[in-house]
Design an enzyme around this catalytic site. Structure first.
Site, PDB file in Angstrom:
ATOM      1  CG  HIS A  97      -2.000  -0.890   1.231  1.00  0.00           C
ATOM      2  ND1 HIS A  97      -3.274  -0.688   1.321  1.00  0.00           N
ATOM      3  CD2 HIS A  97      -1.997  -2.006   0.306  1.00  0.00           C
ATOM      4  CE1 HIS A  97      -4.201  -1.711   1.212  1.00  0.00           C
ATOM      5  NE2 HIS A  97      -3.381  -2.378   0.212  1.00  0.00           N
ATOM      6  CG  HIS A 259      -4.785 -11.920  -2.162  1.00  0.00           C
ATOM      7  ND1 HIS A 259      -5.862 -11.318  -2.831  1.00  0.00           N
ATOM      8  CD2 HIS A 259      -4.463 -10.609  -1.636  1.00  0.00           C
ATOM      9  CE1 HIS A 259      -6.334 -10.197  -2.615  1.00  0.00           C
ATOM     10  NE2 HIS A 259      -5.501  -9.579  -1.916  1.00  0.00           N
TER      11      HIS A 259
END
Length: 728
Positions: A97, A259
């Site tokens: 991020h 993920h």
């Protein structure tokens, strides 16, 4: 004697009702914002102007730092426990991020300045609870001090997180110096978190934005606006990842690789979460999103509201993401927080619980995960990675490196022992100088040859500006080094006047060829250097014509890049829609800024100050470096004078809009009405905007002729050398 008031005995400090002074932007919200040119000017830097981060980083014991980070991964803290006993997933998200705000349209965002520490990014909904990740890092930052910036530490920690869970990364480069105030950036038009006013038509995302909603890094994991349609999600994913310079394969690798680790948190209802860090109470000390659900941490944590764990081994690298994606059919369900997610049908509970080793859960996925199976292109890539896990690992390693280093610019800026040797095309590779450089005698000789060709000042200056002005201080791309102005796509850009550019480059290439052939040794002049040198010769000639003898600084050392070293598709993002310095506007392309806003935006990307921008515009106008019919407020074109400012500020001129041509104006004699000049909004803003007018008045004064020329030359030289990181 004063009478006691009803407030006697109460705290004298006003709480929450202190009047706030209004800024000029509050009164005039459409006022041109020039202040962005002076952000992070150094006055807010507690380390001082003499601090050299690159030199400090060289003193860093990187192995020792990484050892400490490895230990941190499993050092679970009661105030924010580690999922599965390992902080790896949290730190990967933090690094992702930090880098993931990058957008290719203007090169802004990204990890390069450590902006995740500041508002608004520190309080974006998509960054919920990353404040805890940074607090976990504080003891390590405290230990190593200025030898590692926050910007570098955030990315390095993500790398170590991957390595600590068995993944082999592609490498790491340091060199991201911290800034000390928030970047004032257009993140979208919305006034509410998760708003999506950025769309028009058939879901056309406004430029230069990349994310789908205000406060998201990428896409809504529940699907567009919560619509759990994997194919619709795929459309958003493809658009968003393309706007951060990722292709389909890189996109699939990043999503699946990220993920593979950790989990999402949605133990309770969203209304149980407190305010973000910037909205929190002072005693919270910058920590936000305090949850009142249970303990508020660990098994009771609420972040995105989704409750998803993708892998059977969420703290180890594996291929479980793809194995699970294709092994099951999926049914829509909701998390405990009410968020839409997917659950495997007819599956065994094989997913471990993050805090109770005796529990197992059914496999779960996000709508955005299922997009990798149901979009035909993504599905083909995903199946290939399923069947070729080694290729998946390599693709993720490379995509992760690109994600976390995309805004660092050329490889010469990379620091540290883990810089990969391989050159990657997205790094805008420029070969190393492998020959002796020209000396002062050669430079003087080459200037004479250039001026003897008959090329005009306008042609020389325009070509040099076209070459250098692509530089973006945001992601350190563009600039004169490499001479990519002679390659596609830049040679064909409308703003660069392709026919004239080809003519000038042909002449300069002939001079280059003759000079290099005449050398007895290995000495050479690159075309990249010669373009800049020719521009300097043009400026000197123009200054001399105005009675000012100046020497434009020139430092050789640029080298020519090849077509094979140039990603033409990627460079297309640097094409100017508007270039206020050249009074250029491409009427065929959608404009998302007013011309004067685009000027300031371009100046900020060029790292110019307000006065530098002003001097350059005034000089380039009289040198006819742009649209020849507009803004040339002089009777002595191609002569470097302050005439642009003198004539713009002349009260004998009245400006009126040109009928049928929005944004164009005619300057008429106030007494006779006779037409004198034509100009654009970019020209007239220097008389209209109070701060820019103040700058213009300095250069329009009778005693400013010499100062203007010197300031123009200094600003010109700054742009010509903006990408010379070898000189820093």
């Amino acid at each position: 004697m004063d009478n006691p008031t009803d407030s006697a005995g109460k705290c004298p400090v006003a709480h929450g009702n202190t009047p706030r002074s209004r800024s000029n932007r509050d009164w005039w919200p459409d006022q041109l914002n020039v202040q962005i040119l002076h952000h992070n000017s150094g006055r807010a830097d507690p380390l001082g102007q003499a601090f050299d981060y690159a030199e400090e980083f060289k003193k860093l014991h990187l192995h020792g730092l990484k050892k400490d980070l490895h230990a941190l991964m499993t050092d679970s803290q009661d105030w924010w426990p580690a999922d599965f006993g390992h902080y790896g997933g949290l730190f990967i998200r933090m690094a992702w991020h930090s880098a993931g705000t990058y957008r290719i349209t203007d090169g802004r965002g990204g990890a390069g300045q450590g902006q995740q520490r500041f508002a608004p990014l520190n309080s974006w909904p998509d960054n919920a609870n990353l404040d805890k990740a940074r607090r976990l890092l504080w003891p390590i930052k405290q230990k190593y001090g200025n030898r590692i910036s926050w910007a570098d530490l955030l990315i390095l920690t993500g790398n170590v997180a991957l390595e600590s869970m068995g993944f082999k990364t592609f490498g790491f480069a340091g060199g991201r110096a911290d800034v000390w105030e928030p970047e004032e950036l257009f993140w979208g038009p919305e006034g509410t978190w998760l708003g999506d006013e950025r769309y028009s038509g058939e879901r056309e995302l406004a430029e230069p934005l990349g994310a789908v909603q205000m406060g998201f890094i990428y896409v809504n994991p529940e699907g567009p606006n919560g619509n759990s349609d994997p194919l619709a999600s795929a459309r958003d994913i493809r658009e968003t990842f393309a706007r951060m310079a990722m292709n389909d394969e890189e996109t699939v690798a990043l999503i699946a690789g990220g993920h593979t680790f950790g989990k999402k948190h949605g133990a309770g209802e969203p209304f149980l979460i407190g305010p973000e860090p910037e909205g929190g109470a002072i005693e919270d000390q910058g920590l936000g999103w305090k949850s009142s659900f249970g303990t508020g941490v660990g098994k009771d944590a609420i972040t995105a509201g989704l409750e998803v764990t993708w892998s059977q081994t969420p703290t180890k690298w594996s291929n479980y993401f793809f194995e699970n994606l294709f092994a099951f059919e999926w049914e829509l369900t909701t998390s405990p927080a009410g968020a839409k997610q997917w659950q495997a049908k007819n599956a065994e509970a094989s997913i471990p619980d993050a805090y109770d080793a005796s529990k197992r859960h059914l496999p779960t996925m996000l709508t955005s995960d299922l997009a990798l199976r149901f979009d035909p292109t993504y599905e083909k890539i995903s199946r290939h990675f399923l069947e070729n896990p080694g290729e998946f690992a390599d693709a993720f390693a490379r995509a992760w490196f690109k994600l976390t280093h995309r805004d660092m610019g050329p490889k010469v800026r990379y620091l540290g022992p883990e810089v990969p040797a391989e050159d990657l095309i997205w790094q805008d590779v420029i070969p190393a100088v492998d020959h002796p450089l020209v000396d002062d005698k050669d430079i003087a000789e080459l200037k004479e040859k250039v001026l003897a060709t008959g090329l005009t000042v306008q042609e020389l200056v325009s070509t040099a500006w076209a070459s250098a002005s692509t530089f973006r201080g945001s992601d350190k791309r563009g600039g004169a080094n490499g001479a990519r102005v002679r390659l596609a796509p830049q040679k064909d850009w409308d703003a660069n006047q392709p026919a004239q550019l080809a003519k000038v480059l042909g002449v300069l290439e002939s001079i280059q060829k003759d000079f290099n052939a005449a050398q007895t040794g290995a000495k050479k002049i690159s075309l990249a250097d010669l373009i800049v040198l020719a521009g300097a010769a043009g400026v000197e000639k123009a200054a001399a014509a105005g009675g000012n003898a100046v020497s434009v600084p020139f430092t050789p050392g640029r080298i020519d890049a090849s077509e094979a070293q140039t990603d033409a598709h990627s460079f297309a993002a640097l094409e100017p829609r508007i270039d206020g310095f050249r009074n250029y506007l491409n009427g065929k392309r959608h404009q998302f800024m007013k011309p004067e806003e685009a000027l300031v935006d371009r100046a900020q990307l060029l790292t110019l100050t307000g006065p530098e921008m002003t001097a350059l515009v005034g000089g380039l106008r009289v040198l006819k470096a742009g649209a020849p019919e507009h803004g040339v407020f002089t009777s002595r074109p191609e002569t470097l004078t302050n005439d642009f400012f003198v004539n713009l500020l002349d009260m004998g001129t009245q400006w009126v809009p040109v009928a049928g041509k929005e944004g164009f104006y005619e300057g008429r004699d106030r007494k006779t009405g006779a037409a004198k000049w034509t100009g654009t909004r970019v020209d007239l803003i220097f008389g209209s905007h109070s701060q820019l007018r103040a700058f213009a008045e300095v250069y329009g004064q009778a005693d400013a002729k010499g100062k203007f020329v010197n300031d123009f030359v200094a600003a010109w030289n700054k742009v010509m050398n903006a990408d010379r990181f070898d000189l820093v």
